[in-house]
Write a protein that holds these residues in place. Structure first.
Motif, mmCIF file in Angstrom:
data_model
loop_
_atom_site.group_PDB
_atom_site.id
_atom_site.type_symbol
_atom_site.label_atom_id
_atom_site.label_comp_id
_atom_site.label_asym_id
_atom_site.label_seq_id
_atom_site.Cartn_x
_atom_site.Cartn_y
_atom_site.Cartn_z
ATOM 1 N N ARG A 32 -41.555 -32.114 -10.923
ATOM 2 C CA ARG A 32 -40.840 -30.846 -11.130
ATOM 3 C C ARG A 32 -41.511 -29.708 -10.373
ATOM 4 O O ARG A 32 -40.838 -28.823 -9.837
ATOM 5 C CB ARG A 32 -40.759 -30.517 -12.609
ATOM 6 N N GLN A 33 -42.825 -29.716 -10.323
ATOM 7 C CA GLN A 33 -43.546 -28.687 -9.578
ATOM 8 C C GLN A 33 -43.179 -28.729 -8.097
ATOM 9 O O GLN A 33 -42.926 -27.703 -7.487
ATOM 10 C CB GLN A 33 -45.054 -28.911 -9.715
ATOM 11 N N VAL A 34 -43.172 -29.927 -7.535
ATOM 12 C CA VAL A 34 -42.864 -30.080 -6.110
ATOM 13 C C VAL A 34 -41.425 -29.672 -5.836
ATOM 14 O O VAL A 34 -41.143 -28.964 -4.859
ATOM 15 C CB VAL A 34 -43.130 -31.534 -5.658
ATOM 16 N N LEU A 35 -40.498 -30.080 -6.696
ATOM 17 C CA LEU A 35 -39.098 -29.732 -6.494
ATOM 18 C C LEU A 35 -38.862 -28.228 -6.635
ATOM 19 O O LEU A 35 -38.009 -27.666 -5.943
ATOM 20 C CB LEU A 35 -38.214 -30.498 -7.486
ATOM 21 N N ASP A 36 -39.606 -27.563 -7.495
ATOM 22 C CA ASP A 36 -39.463 -26.117 -7.649
ATOM 23 C C ASP A 36 -39.863 -25.364 -6.393
ATOM 24 O O ASP A 36 -39.361 -24.272 -6.132
ATOM 25 C CB ASP A 36 -40.301 -25.613 -8.824
ATOM 26 N N ARG A 37 -40.754 -25.932 -5.614
ATOM 27 C CA ARG A 37 -41.218 -25.273 -4.397
ATOM 28 C C ARG A 37 -40.243 -25.422 -3.228
ATOM 29 O O ARG A 37 -40.352 -24.699 -2.244
ATOM 30 C CB ARG A 37 -42.574 -25.834 -3.986
ATOM 31 N N LEU A 38 -39.304 -26.344 -3.340
ATOM 32 C CA LEU A 38 -38.347 -26.555 -2.258
ATOM 33 C C LEU A 38 -37.253 -25.504 -2.301
ATOM 34 O O LEU A 38 -36.862 -25.022 -3.364
ATOM 35 C CB LEU A 38 -37.707 -27.947 -2.373
ATOM 36 N N SER A 39 -36.738 -25.177 -1.130
ATOM 37 C CA SER A 39 -35.621 -24.237 -1.064
ATOM 38 C C SER A 39 -34.326 -24.963 -1.411
ATOM 39 O O SER A 39 -34.286 -26.194 -1.476
ATOM 40 C CB SER A 39 -35.529 -23.631 0.336
ATOM 41 N N ASP A 40 -33.266 -24.190 -1.604
ATOM 42 C CA ASP A 40 -31.971 -24.793 -1.934
ATOM 43 C C ASP A 40 -31.463 -25.676 -0.793
ATOM 44 O O ASP A 40 -30.859 -26.721 -1.034
ATOM 45 C CB ASP A 40 -30.940 -23.715 -2.255
ATOM 46 N N GLU A 41 -31.740 -25.292 0.434
ATOM 47 C CA GLU A 41 -31.319 -26.100 1.582
ATOM 48 C C GLU A 41 -32.066 -27.430 1.633
ATOM 49 O O GLU A 41 -31.492 -28.471 1.943
ATOM 50 C CB GLU A 41 -31.522 -25.325 2.897
ATOM 51 N N GLN A 42 -33.356 -27.395 1.340
ATOM 52 C CA GLN A 42 -34.149 -28.618 1.330
ATOM 53 C C GLN A 42 -33.700 -29.551 0.209
ATOM 54 O O GLN A 42 -33.643 -30.764 0.390
ATOM 55 C CB GLN A 42 -35.630 -28.296 1.184
ATOM 56 N N LEU A 43 -33.382 -28.970 -0.944
ATOM 57 C CA LEU A 43 -32.886 -29.792 -2.043
ATOM 58 C C LEU A 43 -31.552 -30.432 -1.680
ATOM 59 O O LEU A 43 -31.283 -31.583 -2.026
ATOM 60 C CB LEU A 43 -32.724 -28.945 -3.313
ATOM 61 N N LYS A 44 -30.714 -29.688 -0.964
ATOM 62 C CA LYS A 44 -29.419 -30.233 -0.546
ATOM 63 C C LYS A 44 -29.621 -31.404 0.407
ATOM 64 O O LYS A 44 -28.891 -32.392 0.344
ATOM 65 C CB LYS A 44 -28.587 -29.134 0.117
ATOM 66 N N ASP A 45 -30.615 -31.322 1.284
ATOM 67 C CA ASP A 45 -30.918 -32.431 2.201
ATOM 68 C C ASP A 45 -31.317 -33.687 1.432
ATOM 69 O O ASP A 45 -31.006 -34.804 1.839
ATOM 70 C CB ASP A 45 -32.046 -32.047 3.162
ATOM 71 N N VAL A 46 -32.005 -33.505 0.330
ATOM 72 C CA VAL A 46 -32.446 -34.633 -0.482
ATOM 73 C C VAL A 46 -31.293 -35.156 -1.334
ATOM 74 O O VAL A 46 -31.307 -36.301 -1.771
ATOM 75 C CB VAL A 46 -33.642 -34.211 -1.377
ATOM 76 N N GLY A 47 -30.313 -34.299 -1.580
ATOM 77 C CA GLY A 47 -29.173 -34.700 -2.392
ATOM 78 C C GLY A 47 -29.270 -34.213 -3.826
ATOM 79 O O GLY A 47 -28.685 -34.805 -4.727
ATOM 80 N N LEU A 48 -30.019 -33.138 -4.035
ATOM 81 C CA LEU A 48 -30.202 -32.584 -5.374
ATOM 82 C C LEU A 48 -29.775 -31.126 -5.407
ATOM 83 O O LEU A 48 -29.670 -30.464 -4.371
ATOM 84 C CB LEU A 48 -31.674 -32.655 -5.793
ATOM 85 N N ARG A 49 -29.537 -30.655 -6.606
ATOM 86 C CA ARG A 49 -29.318 -29.227 -6.870
ATOM 87 C C ARG A 49 -30.316 -28.824 -7.945
ATOM 88 O O ARG A 49 -30.909 -29.645 -8.615
ATOM 89 C CB ARG A 49 -27.901 -28.982 -7.390
ATOM 90 N N ARG A 50 -30.506 -27.528 -8.095
ATOM 91 C CA ARG A 50 -31.452 -27.050 -9.116
ATOM 92 C C ARG A 50 -31.006 -27.476 -10.509
ATOM 93 O O ARG A 50 -31.823 -27.711 -11.374
ATOM 94 C CB ARG A 50 -31.573 -25.536 -9.051
ATOM 95 N N ASP A 51 -29.713 -27.585 -10.726
ATOM 96 C CA ASP A 51 -29.201 -27.983 -12.042
ATOM 97 C C ASP A 51 -29.514 -29.438 -12.363
ATOM 98 O O ASP A 51 -29.527 -29.824 -13.537
ATOM 99 C CB ASP A 51 -27.684 -27.789 -12.095
ATOM 100 N N ASP A 52 -29.748 -30.258 -11.365
ATOM 101 C CA ASP A 52 -29.945 -31.693 -11.588
ATOM 102 C C ASP A 52 -31.257 -32.024 -12.285
ATOM 103 O O ASP A 52 -31.338 -32.984 -13.039
ATOM 104 C CB ASP A 52 -29.886 -32.456 -10.264
#
Length: 54
Positions: A32-52
């Motif tokens: 969760r710490q690592v995912l919080d540091r990613l931007s919304d664009e980076q999360l989209k590349d991984v296939g995730l959203r903040r809500d997930d």
């Protein structure tokens, strides 16, 4: 005396279970710490959203 009569299985099994639980909790927290540091664009590349994962 047989080998199974003179071994302490149950008490040590508790320590193993507690250790596994602590490791799983730490890994989830770290992820969760690592995912919080990613931007919304980076999360989209991984296939995730903040809500997930929140």
């Amino acid at each position: 005396m047989e080998f199974y009569e003179n071994r302490a299985k149950a008490p040590f099994h508790i320590f193993v279970l507690v250790g596994r639980w602590m490791r799983q909790t730490w890994r989830a927290w770290r992820t969760r710490q690592v995912l919080d540091r990613l931007s919304d664009e980076q999360l989209k590349d991984v296939g995730l959203r903040r809500d997930d994962y929140c």
